[in-house]
Design a protein around this motif. Structure first.
Motif, mmCIF file in Angstrom:
data_model
loop_
_atom_site.group_PDB
_atom_site.id
_atom_site.type_symbol
_atom_site.label_atom_id
_atom_site.label_comp_id
_atom_site.label_asym_id
_atom_site.label_seq_id
_atom_site.Cartn_x
_atom_site.Cartn_y
_atom_site.Cartn_z
ATOM 1 N N TYR A 280 45.350 77.197 31.556
ATOM 2 C CA TYR A 280 44.207 77.374 30.588
ATOM 3 C C TYR A 280 43.879 78.651 30.267
ATOM 4 C CZ TYR A 280 39.929 76.578 29.523
ATOM 5 O OH TYR A 280 38.392 76.604 28.520
ATOM 6 N N PRO B 150 41.138 80.536 29.018
ATOM 7 C CA PRO B 150 39.620 80.374 28.726
ATOM 8 C C PRO B 150 39.259 81.421 27.623
ATOM 9 C CG PRO B 150 39.773 81.535 30.996
ATOM 10 C CD PRO B 150 41.017 81.695 30.196
ATOM 11 N N ASP C 232 33.729 79.441 26.884
ATOM 12 C CA ASP C 232 33.225 79.235 28.662
ATOM 13 C C ASP C 232 32.407 80.364 28.718
ATOM 14 O OD1 ASP C 232 35.324 77.204 29.509
ATOM 15 O OD2 ASP C 232 36.582 78.892 28.185
ATOM 16 N N LYS D 94 36.452 77.345 35.966
ATOM 17 C CA LYS D 94 36.275 77.746 35.095
ATOM 18 C C LYS D 94 35.850 78.956 34.596
ATOM 19 C CE LYS D 94 36.400 74.907 31.050
ATOM 20 N NZ LYS D 94 35.779 73.574 30.343
ATOM 21 N N LEU E 133 41.810 72.436 33.526
ATOM 22 C CA LEU E 133 42.631 73.120 34.626
ATOM 23 C C LEU E 133 43.983 72.617 35.169
ATOM 24 C CD1 LEU E 133 39.987 75.330 36.499
ATOM 25 C CD2 LEU E 133 40.985 76.029 34.355
#
Length: 337
Positions: free
Chosen positions: A42, A44, A86, A106, A275
């Motif tokens: 992942y 951000p 995010d 996250k 995630l």
């Protein structure tokens, strides 16, 4: 003593479910944990001011960040309108500020990457952290309390209904009931409504105790939480009835928990789906606890109303409908006898 030990050993070896519980279940769960907690791919998403210095943008892009340039007048409103973002990074004469959606894994990953980018430019920079929902330093219970609401509501009702139905089947009560003119659908609804009464009482007690005694904050109307909890409990009754078809005793119901309940815990919101690597997060859509936990989070954490949870409520209703049809088919073989 030796003969008793031998008898226990051979009885266990002859029970395939016991062997699976001892040998296969731990390996299955450990493998699942390995994949879920493995390295996440992942990236951000961080928003910088469109007039940010080139040096700052290049430092952010050098890290594992998806950098976007935009004009942000209100960071809180921007994050509320753009759920894929995010963090918002602002550097002014007053100081450096990072605005995040909520304290989560996250958010932590985004902050780590931002700090790594800033360390090359200004290692001594003082960063102020702001959150749209929640606050820095809040307890783990405040962050994940909504997950445990859904887990407890589902798990205990599942155990109660599955074991009770196994007992009725092994005692012959169910077969005698099906010999009467009563329809299969009425039998299932009767069991669901019967155990549903206790499920409703349990849901009310859990929610009120969690909010007013343990102090878990709810930004939204707790009436929607009650609705989701009741739907979760009804689904748990039908889920327990489905599992009871494959069990001949209460012990076998317990033996199925590692295969039916524990995997759902990992997809209930404890780990953000974004995630979870290898696309395994998509497995959450076949697990009822996901719909309940996500709907409760929308209400308690984000303050959403029905417009924010209707999709998850519909998911629970559809799931319950599928389980209802499966139970109808399962009861057919008993009536056939």
């Amino acid at each position: 003593m030796r003969n008793l030990a031998k008898r226990v050993i051979f009885q266990t070896l002859n029970d395939k479910r016991s062997v699976a519980l001892i040998l296969i279940a731990p390996l299955l769960i450990l493998t699942l944990v390995y994949f879920l907690l493995g390295d996440s791919d992942y990236v951000p998403v961080v928003v910088l001011d469109e007039n940010a210095q080139t040096q700052l943008v290049e430092a952010f892009e050098a890290e594992t960040l998806d950098v976007r340039l935009d004009t942000v007048d209100n960071p809180v409103g921007y994050l509320e309108d753009n759920k894929d973002v995010d963090a918002i990074f602002e550097a002014t004469q007053e100081g450096t500020t990072i605005t995040l959606r909520e304290p989560s894994t996250k958010s932590s990953k985004a902050v780590r990457e931002i700090q790594a980018a800033l360390s090359a430019l200004n290692p001594a920079a003082d960063i102020e952290m702001n959150y749209v929902y929640g606050e820095e330093g809040q307890s783990t219970f405040d962050s994940f309390g909504y997950v445990f609401l859904s887990l407890f509501s589902f798990f205990f009702v599942f155990i109660l209904s599955a074991m009770a139905l196994v007992k009725e089947r092994s005692g012959g009560t169910l077969e005698r009931l099906l010999m009467t003119p009563i329809k299969r659908g009425q039998v299932i609804l009767g069991y669901t409504l019967g155990y549903g009464v206790f499920a409703v009482v349990q849901s009310v007690f859990i929610v009120l105790y969690t909010i007013y005694v343990l102090g878990l904050t709810s930004l939204g109307n707790i009436g929607w939480v009650f609705l989701v909890m009741i739907l979760m409990a009804g689904t748990a009754v039908l889920f327990g009835a489905t599992i009871s078809v494959f069990a001949r005793s209460e012990l076998q119901v317990v033996q199925m928990i590692p295969f039916t309940i524990i995997p759902q815990v990992f997809f209930s919101g404890l780990i953000p789906l974004e995630l979870i690597p290898y696309g395994l997060g998509n497995l959450s859509y076949i697990m009822p606890i996901f719909y309940g936990a996500t709907a409760i989070k929308e209400v308690m954490v984000y303050g959403s109303g029905f417009a924010g949870i209707w999709g998850y409520v519909l998911g629970l209703i559809v799931y319950a409908g599928v389980l209802y049809m499966l139970n109808m088919r399962a009861l057919g073989k008993y009536r056939g006898h």
